[in-house]
Design an enzyme around this catalytic site. Structure first.
Site: not given
Ligand SMILES: *Cc1c(COP(=O)(O)O)cnc(C)c1O
Length: 359
Positions: A102, A171, A195
């Site tokens: 990521w 993030d 999540k």
């Molecule tokens: C799932 C995830 C993403 C991507 O998220 P989207 O909503 O599909 O764009 C980005 N960073 C992390 C750490 C993730 O777990």
């Protein structure tokens, strides 16, 4: 009613109470004669949902008035672009840490817009981990420093956040609201909802207002944080229904005792799984123990054939979503806030059974 244990990394399991509450009011929202998804986003009913969602986030995380809480669209992936669009124009440089898949995506996107200095890189290491605080270097005058608080795919998580001179951007898609932390350490926090927050479709952004005001004004209004702050996330139609579910999830979190209680519960659940892995020569953890994620527990079996058989046998016992990400393989059990301890206990006893049959 039939419910399985869903260990999927995202979209992922939601609290049953939340789904039932939404179900009860789905067709007739508290006597209004219509669903909250059919109602105007500028109406009274939705306004109450929107404001409670913001207030709950503020309360749970202790967000001060120096910050705005925004509900945007485009996922965390959209933020990979929006952050550099706002803060990395005109030849500026940002510091990024590479901790895995990521983080690497965030870096790639930022490189399209400005200069990126990768100030710590363990993205390809096995066992997986995130950078140690002592490894981080910094660029003088960096626009910001970016980290990925939990690497959902590799199962490695920052245990402590770096103190940085430049605004810290994180993030937190896969561990937001799983533990308390000091928001004041950050300039910007973002998370896709699917999540730990609710269904896919809404992206939470917590941003320091003075930072948002500093953004480049050469970009379209929709992509400026300032636009969404000025309009309280109602510049255009927000994803009303995902925000409604997020409101119910945050209300549920408060009823559980808030983030301190959640963190204790998450530690207990993760400890059950990691102890089972450590007590066995059959299973081996993917992440370095110091950096193990409390949200995504990743491990391997002695062969890919056994891993396939494991996923299949688990499915037959109503435990789904255990296959590791296609890029790394292995097994991944995602045990976010909404995964009950009983689900983790069921998985641990299945692991023991599977080992005694195949070990
Ligand atoms: C799932 C995830 C993403 C991507 O998220 P989207 O909503 O599909 O764009 C980005 N960073 C992390 C750490 C993730 O777990």
């Amino acid at each position: 009613m039939h419910r399985i244990y869903n260990f999927s990394a995202g979209p992922s399991t939601l609290p049953l109470e939340v789904l039932q509450e939404a179900q009860e009011h789905l067709v007739d929202y508290h006597g209004a004669g219509l669903s909250i998804m059919e109602d105007s986003h500028r109406g009274k009913a939705y306004d109450a949902v929107h404001e409670e969602a913001i207030t709950n986030i503020r309360e749970l995380l202790g967000v001060s008035d120096d910050y705005a809480v925004l509900f945007l669209t485009g996922g965390a992936t959209g933020q990979f672009a929006m952050i550099p669009m706002n803060f990395l124009q005109d030849g500026k440089t940002a510091d990024y840490t590479n901790s895995g898949a990521w983080a690497a995506k965030a870096i790639k996107e930022a490189q399209r817009i400005g200069n990126v200095n990768v100030v710590a890189d363990c993205g390809k290491e096995i066992p997986t981990r995130v950078p140690a605080l002592s490894e981080l270097t910094h660029t003088d005058g960096a626009a910001y420093v970016h980290i990925t608080s939990n690497e959902t795919i590799s199962g490695a998580q920052w245990q402590e956040f770096p103190a940085t001179e430049a605004p810290l951007v994180a993030d937190m898609s896969s561990d937001i609201l799983s533990r308390p932390f000091d928001v004041n350490q950050f300039g910007l926090i973002y998370a896709g909802a699917q999540k730990n927050l609710g269904p896919a479709g809404v992206t939470l952004v917590i941003i320091r207002k003075d930072l948002a005001a500093r953004a480049s004004d050469s970009i379209p209004a929709f992509y400026r944080y300032q636009t969404h702050i000025e309009n309280n996330s109602l510049y255009n139609t927000p994803p009303c229904f995902p925000i409604y579910i997020l409101m119910l999830v945050t209300r549920w979190l408060k009823a559980q005792g808030g983030l301190q209680a959640m963190a204790e519960m998450n530690r207990r659940k993760a400890a059950l799984l990691y102890s089972a892995i450590d007590a066995s020569a059959f299973y081996s953890g993917t992440a370095l123990p110091t950096y193990r994620s409390l949200m995504n527990v990743t491990f391997r079996l002695p062969s890919e054939e056994l891993e396939k058989a494991f996923v299949q046998a688990a499915k037959e016992r109503e435990m789904a979503g255990l296959k590791g990400h296609r890029s790394v393989g292995g097994i991944r059990a995602s045990i976010y806030n909404a995964m009950p301890a009983a689900g983790v206990e069921a998985l641990v006893s299945f692991m023991k059974e599977f080992e005694s049959e195949h070990g």
